[in-house]
Design a protein around this motif. Structure first.
Motif, PDB file in Angstrom:
ATOM      1  N   VAL A  77       0.860  -1.310   0.216  1.00  0.00           N
ATOM      2  CA  VAL A  77      -0.050  -0.014   0.370  1.00  0.00           C
ATOM      3  C   VAL A  77       1.199   1.525  -0.234  1.00  0.00           C
ATOM      4  O   VAL A  77       1.875   1.305   1.086  1.00  0.00           O
ATOM      5  CB  VAL A  77      -0.879   0.212   1.594  1.00  0.00           C
ATOM      6  CG1 VAL A  77      -1.478   1.415   1.450  1.00  0.00           C
ATOM      7  CG2 VAL A  77      -1.710  -0.977   1.236  1.00  0.00           C
ATOM      8  N   HIS A  78       0.628   2.170  -1.356  1.00  0.00           N
ATOM      9  CA  HIS A  78       1.225   4.057  -1.304  1.00  0.00           C
ATOM     10  C   HIS A  78       0.400   4.337  -1.087  1.00  0.00           C
ATOM     11  O   HIS A  78      -0.802   5.002  -1.642  1.00  0.00           O
ATOM     12  CB  HIS A  78       1.943   3.190  -2.399  1.00  0.00           C
ATOM     13  CG  HIS A  78       2.858   4.375  -2.944  1.00  0.00           C
ATOM     14  ND1 HIS A  78       3.761   4.570  -2.391  1.00  0.00           N
ATOM     15  CD2 HIS A  78       2.360   5.482  -3.683  1.00  0.00           C
ATOM     16  CE1 HIS A  78       4.798   6.189  -2.368  1.00  0.00           C
ATOM     17  NE2 HIS A  78       3.465   6.662  -3.182  1.00  0.00           N
ATOM     18  N   GLU A  79       1.028   5.334  -0.183  1.00  0.00           N
ATOM     19  CA  GLU A  79       0.293   6.320  -0.131  1.00  0.00           C
ATOM     20  C   GLU A  79       1.343   7.841   0.854  1.00  0.00           C
ATOM     21  O   GLU A  79       1.733   7.567   1.922  1.00  0.00           O
ATOM     22  CB  GLU A  79      -0.706   6.346   1.730  1.00  0.00           C
ATOM     23  CG  GLU A  79      -2.140   5.689   1.128  1.00  0.00           C
ATOM     24  CD  GLU A  79      -3.346   7.456  -0.123  1.00  0.00           C
ATOM     25  OE1 GLU A  79      -2.750   7.843   0.312  1.00  0.00           O
ATOM     26  OE2 GLU A  79      -4.215   6.530   0.119  1.00  0.00           O
ATOM     27  N   ASP A  80       1.940   8.356   0.322  1.00  0.00           N
ATOM     28  CA  ASP A  80       2.718   9.360   0.711  1.00  0.00           C
ATOM     29  C   ASP A  80       2.484  10.118   1.427  1.00  0.00           C
ATOM     30  O   ASP A  80       3.368  11.677   1.846  1.00  0.00           O
ATOM     31  CB  ASP A  80       4.065   9.067  -0.497  1.00  0.00           C
ATOM     32  CG  ASP A  80       2.718  10.462  -1.877  1.00  0.00           C
ATOM     33  OD1 ASP A  80       2.404  10.847  -1.117  1.00  0.00           O
ATOM     34  OD2 ASP A  80       4.286  10.345  -2.513  1.00  0.00           O
ATOM     35  N   ALA A  85      -1.421   7.977   4.990  1.00  0.00           N
ATOM     36  CA  ALA A  85      -1.576   7.123   5.115  1.00  0.00           C
ATOM     37  C   ALA A  85      -1.836   6.410   6.479  1.00  0.00           C
ATOM     38  O   ALA A  85      -1.733   5.382   6.801  1.00  0.00           O
ATOM     39  CB  ALA A  85      -0.030   7.831   5.070  1.00  0.00           C
ATOM     40  N   ALA A  86      -1.424   7.541   7.419  1.00  0.00           N
ATOM     41  CA  ALA A  86      -2.255   6.877   9.085  1.00  0.00           C
ATOM     42  C   ALA A  86      -4.064   6.421   8.797  1.00  0.00           C
ATOM     43  O   ALA A  86      -3.914   5.354   9.531  1.00  0.00           O
ATOM     44  CB  ALA A  86      -2.623   8.283   9.851  1.00  0.00           C
ATOM     45  N   ALA A 111       6.581   3.039  -0.195  1.00  0.00           N
ATOM     46  CA  ALA A 111       6.803   2.658  -1.814  1.00  0.00           C
ATOM     47  C   ALA A 111       6.996   1.089  -1.885  1.00  0.00           C
ATOM     48  O   ALA A 111       7.797   1.142  -1.421  1.00  0.00           O
ATOM     49  CB  ALA A 111       7.651   4.026  -2.170  1.00  0.00           C
ATOM     50  N   PRO A 112       6.666   0.884  -3.582  1.00  0.00           N
ATOM     51  CA  PRO A 112       7.192  -0.474  -3.469  1.00  0.00           C
ATOM     52  C   PRO A 112       8.126  -0.337  -4.082  1.00  0.00           C
ATOM     53  O   PRO A 112       9.259   0.495  -4.675  1.00  0.00           O
ATOM     54  CB  PRO A 112       6.564  -0.781  -3.828  1.00  0.00           C
ATOM     55  CG  PRO A 112       5.649   0.693  -5.283  1.00  0.00           C
ATOM     56  CD  PRO A 112       5.744   1.433  -3.780  1.00  0.00           C
ATOM     57  N   ALA A 142       8.010   0.210 -10.558  1.00  0.00           N
ATOM     58  CA  ALA A 142       7.784  -0.457  -9.591  1.00  0.00           C
ATOM     59  C   ALA A 142       7.592  -2.695  -9.899  1.00  0.00           C
ATOM     60  O   ALA A 142       7.240  -3.594  -8.292  1.00  0.00           O
ATOM     61  CB  ALA A 142       6.612   0.140  -8.721  1.00  0.00           C
ATOM     62  N   LEU A 143       7.070  -1.972 -11.139  1.00  0.00           N
ATOM     63  CA  LEU A 143       6.182  -3.533 -11.165  1.00  0.00           C
ATOM     64  C   LEU A 143       7.780  -4.379 -12.255  1.00  0.00           C
ATOM     65  O   LEU A 143       8.842  -4.879 -12.474  1.00  0.00           O
ATOM     66  CB  LEU A 143       5.998  -3.488 -13.344  1.00  0.00           C
ATOM     67  CG  LEU A 143       4.149  -3.045 -12.706  1.00  0.00           C
ATOM     68  CD1 LEU A 143       3.277  -2.507 -13.756  1.00  0.00           C
ATOM     69  CD2 LEU A 143       3.254  -3.282 -11.904  1.00  0.00           C
TER      70      LEU A 143
END
Length: 302
Positions: A77-80, A85-86, A111-112, A142-143
């Motif tokens: 899960v990517h939330e910057d 993010a919280a 981050a992946p 990322a892939l």
């Protein structure tokens, strides 16, 4: 930064919106994600690991649909944005007593890593990026080879009725211009993706009142156009806008409710085996070299 940035997106305003956007999943985003999730029926090979890019805005309900479809897959899960993010950790993280913590499907946050996921899911994020080519490049890195991106965003016909109202009143643009799906396809290829598949549909949303319409639009986004109104406007302007919306957007076909068009663009593309360009001196990353030695295989469609 890319040499070809969207000409009608103010980068400062885009960064401010990215940081301050409400930590919620708008109804439209959830509906688009649900429709995009149905398209996974055409993908033969299930991902071993997948990344949900900005799930709080993209759709928390949709995350659960994807987790149900791929129960054994690892999830990144990517939330910057710190506030979202919280929320993502609170809503999507497993507690110590939940079996999923020790089984497939455990959620990791952050981050992946490069070449670490087989599917990257990004719902309704691309149309607010000040440098979309750079963002698409992040997805590509990322892939893993043969991995694929699934994304959606708003297209050029979105809010055409609202733009017409602003133009008739002699006001600055109501919002920034959205990119055509064919241009997104070109950007995917430029970033190194192959076999891009793009399509679109129109969704009409109706609202009982101008106030409700404006509330929904504020939850969906904000005006990022460099030539937008500068500073705050007063109650007189607000009333003039609401009167114009009531007069111009009331639709007999929808029982007199106010109607707005949203063009939804869907995109899907694979990351192919990298090709080494032959020259007097060539450089290739370790991950790309490993991928070339393995010889990637496209999982294909049904």
């Amino acid at each position: 930064m890319s040499d070809l940035l969207p000409p009608t997106i103010d980068p400062v305003a885009a960064a401010r919106w990215h940081a301050a956007a409400p930590a919620l999943s708008p109804w439209l985003h959830e509906e688009v994600a649900r429709r995009m999730e149905e398209r996974l029926e055409w993908i033969v090979q299930a991902p071993k690991n997948w990344c949900h890019w900005e799930p709080v805005r993209g759709g928390l309900q949709a995350h659960r649909l994807l987790a149900t479809r791929y129960p054994q897959a690892g999830v990144q899960v990517h939330e910057d944005a710190p506030r979202r993010a919280a929320v993502a950790r609170e809503q999507l993280g497993q507690r110590w007593w939940q079996p999923a913590r020790w089984m497939g499907g455990a959620v990791q946050f952050g981050a992946p890593q490069p070449a670490s996921v087989d599917m990257l899911w990004a719902n309704m994020a691309l149309h607010t990026a000040a440098d979309p080519q750079q963002l698409i490049g992040q997805w590509h890195r990322a892939l893993a080879v043969d991995g694929y991106v699934m994304f959606s965003c708003l297209g050029p016909d979105t809010l055409r009725e609202l733009h017409a109202v602003y133009a008739d009143l002699g006001w600055p643009p109501a919002g920034h211009a959205f990119t055509d799906m064919h241009d997104w396809g070109d950007m995917l290829v430029q970033a190194g993706f192959s076999e891009p598949v793009m399509d679109m549909e129109h969704i009409t949303l109706t609202f009982a009142s101008p106030k409700r319409l404006l509330q929904e639009l504020r939850e969906l986004g904000c005006n990022l156009h460099p030539a937008r109104f500068a500073g705050l406007r007063g109650r007189g302007w607000q009333q003039k806008l609401e009167d114009a919306l009531q007069q111009r957007l009331a639709s007999p076909a929808h029982g007199g409710q106010l109607a707005l068009t949203f063009e939804i663009v869907y995109g899907h593309a694979y990351k192919p085996t990298p090709k080494l360009r032959v020259s007097e001196s060539s450089a290739v990353s370790l991950e790309d070299m490993r991928a070339m030695l393995r010889g990637g295989r496209n999982p294909g469609l049904r």
